[in-house]
Scaffold this motif. Sequence first.
Motif, short mmCIF file in Angstrom:
data_model
loop_
_atom_site.label_atom_id
_atom_site.label_comp_id
_atom_site.label_asym_id
_atom_site.label_seq_id
_atom_site.Cartn_x
_atom_site.Cartn_y
_atom_site.Cartn_z
N CYS A 90 -9.65 15.36 26.28
CA CYS A 90 -10.16 15.76 27.59
C CYS A 90 -9.90 14.68 28.61
CB CYS A 90 -11.67 16.04 27.52
SG CYS A 90 -12.69 14.57 27.24
N LEU A 91 -9.95 15.08 29.86
CA LEU A 91 -9.94 14.14 30.98
C LEU A 91 -11.37 13.99 31.45
CD1 LEU A 91 -8.45 12.39 33.07
CD2 LEU A 91 -8.05 14.46 34.42
N TYR A 92 -11.84 12.76 31.52
CA TYR A 92 -13.25 12.42 31.77
C TYR A 92 -13.32 11.61 33.06
CZ TYR A 92 -17.70 9.94 30.58
OH TYR A 92 -18.97 9.40 30.54
N ASP A 93 -14.28 11.95 33.93
CA ASP A 93 -14.37 11.25 35.22
C ASP A 93 -15.40 10.13 35.22
OD1 ASP A 93 -16.80 12.58 35.31
OD2 ASP A 93 -16.41 13.65 37.18
N VAL A 143 -16.69 15.92 31.58
CA VAL A 143 -15.34 16.38 31.27
C VAL A 143 -14.86 17.25 32.44
CG1 VAL A 143 -13.94 17.80 29.73
CG2 VAL A 143 -15.69 16.27 28.78
N ILE A 144 -13.74 16.87 33.05
CA ILE A 144 -13.25 17.62 34.22
C ILE A 144 -12.01 18.45 33.90
CG2 ILE A 144 -14.28 16.11 35.93
CD1 ILE A 144 -11.57 14.72 36.26
N GLU A 145 -11.31 18.13 32.83
CA GLU A 145 -10.20 18.96 32.36
C GLU A 145 -10.19 18.95 30.84
OE1 GLU A 145 -6.28 18.18 33.90
OE2 GLU A 145 -7.01 17.91 35.95
N HIS A 146 -9.90 20.10 30.28
CA HIS A 146 -9.83 20.23 28.82
C HIS A 146 -8.74 21.19 28.44
CE1 HIS A 146 -11.48 22.16 24.95
NE2 HIS A 146 -10.81 21.08 24.63
N ILE A 147 -7.73 20.72 27.75
CA ILE A 147 -6.69 21.58 27.21
C ILE A 147 -7.11 21.94 25.79
CG2 ILE A 147 -4.26 21.75 26.53
CD1 ILE A 147 -3.67 19.69 28.77
N PRO A 148 -7.34 23.21 25.50
CA PRO A 148 -7.92 23.58 24.20
C PRO A 148 -7.05 23.17 23.02
CG PRO A 148 -7.39 25.54 25.51
CD PRO A 148 -7.11 24.36 26.37
N SER A 149 -7.70 22.77 21.96
CA SER A 149 -6.98 22.36 20.75
C SER A 149 -6.40 23.55 20.01
CB SER A 149 -7.92 21.59 19.82
OG SER A 149 -8.90 22.46 19.28
N LEU A 150 -6.98 24.73 20.23
CA LEU A 150 -6.60 25.99 19.57
C LEU A 150 -6.90 26.00 18.08
CD1 LEU A 150 -3.27 26.87 21.42
CD2 LEU A 150 -5.58 27.66 21.90
N ALA A 151 -7.66 25.00 17.63
CA ALA A 151 -8.21 24.97 16.28
C ALA A 151 -7.14 24.96 15.20
CB ALA A 151 -9.18 26.13 16.08
N PHE A 152 -7.61 25.08 13.97
CA PHE A 152 -6.79 24.85 12.79
C PHE A 152 -5.59 25.78 12.68
CE2 PHE A 152 -6.35 26.17 8.23
CZ PHE A 152 -5.64 25.06 7.81
N ILE A 153 -5.76 27.05 12.98
CA ILE A 153 -4.69 28.02 12.78
C ILE A 153 -3.59 27.89 13.82
CG2 ILE A 153 -4.11 30.47 12.66
CD1 ILE A 153 -5.74 29.54 10.31
N LEU A 154 -3.97 27.71 15.09
CA LEU A 154 -3.00 27.77 16.17
C LEU A 154 -2.59 26.42 16.75
CD1 LEU A 154 -4.45 30.83 18.15
CD2 LEU A 154 -2.54 30.80 16.54
N GLY A 155 -3.35 25.36 16.48
CA GLY A 155 -3.05 24.09 17.12
C GLY A 155 -3.46 22.89 16.28
N ASP A 156 -4.37 22.08 16.84
CA ASP A 156 -4.85 20.85 16.19
C ASP A 156 -3.71 19.87 15.89
OD1 ASP A 156 -7.55 21.14 16.26
OD2 ASP A 156 -7.81 21.61 14.14
N GLU A 157 -2.74 19.81 16.79
CA GLU A 157 -1.62 18.87 16.60
C GLU A 157 -2.13 17.45 16.37
OE1 GLU A 157 0.04 21.96 19.61
OE2 GLU A 157 -1.90 21.12 19.03
N GLY A 158 -1.48 16.76 15.44
CA GLY A 158 -1.81 15.36 15.17
C GLY A 158 -3.02 15.14 14.30
N SER A 159 -3.64 16.19 13.82
CA SER A 159 -4.85 16.06 13.01
C SER A 159 -4.52 16.06 11.51
CB SER A 159 -5.81 17.21 13.30
OG SER A 159 -5.27 18.43 12.78
N ALA A 160 -5.51 15.71 10.70
CA ALA A 160 -5.33 15.78 9.25
C ALA A 160 -5.08 17.22 8.80
CB ALA A 160 -6.55 15.21 8.54
N GLY A 161 -5.74 18.18 9.44
CA GLY A 161 -5.51 19.58 9.12
C GLY A 161 -4.07 19.99 9.41
N TYR A 162 -3.55 19.55 10.53
CA TYR A 162 -2.18 19.84 10.92
C TYR A 162 -1.19 19.25 9.92
CZ TYR A 162 2.03 19.55 13.94
OH TYR A 162 3.30 19.64 14.46
N PHE A 163 -1.41 17.99 9.54
CA PHE A 163 -0.49 17.33 8.62
C PHE A 163 -0.62 17.88 7.19
CE2 PHE A 163 -0.79 13.72 11.78
CZ PHE A 163 0.50 13.90 12.27
#
Length: 282
Positions: A121-124, A128-148
């Motif tokens: 997130c972008l924090y002021d 939190v002023i901006e948040h690009i959703p992670s899209l969770a385990f199935i669709l996203g979570d790039e760079g996470s242990a679940g992703y790898f």
Amino acid sequence: MSILIADSGATKTEWCVKSADESKIYKTEGLNPYYHTVESIQRVVEHDLSSKIGDVEISDIYFYGAGCDSEEKKDLVRTALGNAFPKVNIHLYHDLLGAARACFFDEPGIACILGTGSNSCLYDGEKVIEHIPSLAFILGDEGSAGYFGKKLINKYYRFEVPDDLREDLEKNYNMDLDYINEGLYDGAQKSRFIASYAAFLGEHEDHPWVREILYEGFENFITRIVLKYTNAKDYDVRFIGSVAHAHQDMINEILTQNGMNPGRYISKPMKRLIEYHSVEVH
């Protein structure tokens, strides 16, 4: 009188009972409301936490939780905590705000979580002023242990794991397809199950094949998410989470290549949250 601070991710929840003169840390399993019910959260809290802290008087609970991203999910956790701790003031926040406060206190910046899952997130300095959703385990979570973990299992069954790694993987991890399918289809926390396989990559991070997978995952997280925040290159980027902490040199390399400020890595966010909330203890 004490306060209770909770930092709850997909795998574990860290709790701190903070009084004016001491802090005591306790751990339970993760309490994501997407995977838990009111009853199961209450059961964990009463059995694994309340029984240990005894009759300490708690005035306020500050709960930062993965999955606490809507009023419906917050209400679920609030009800469970209220049942376990009657007459206590309960403050529910998304774990992203906890990450931002742990990373920056009251300064602006881009806060990132890279653990079992990923988020940012972008924090002021306040919210939190901006948040690009992670899209969770199935669709996203790039760079996470679940992703790898997902990448590793997929490559194993596509016969893309080099022979020297394949033998070690089969020796130390259960690669039986029936076992994996059971974890995927019957497990309540599929992401946590799959994420456990990512440890293999951490154990072999110097192998060129592993390094390529890790680099691709972290580059996707930074270029497809972090760089998309407004004026992203003007902010410091800081991280919490076990995956980020373990691979900070590679992440710093990718940040620098993309013109961003190399990150700071917070290994113990609870310590920072204790400092943030210390003003609440009188």
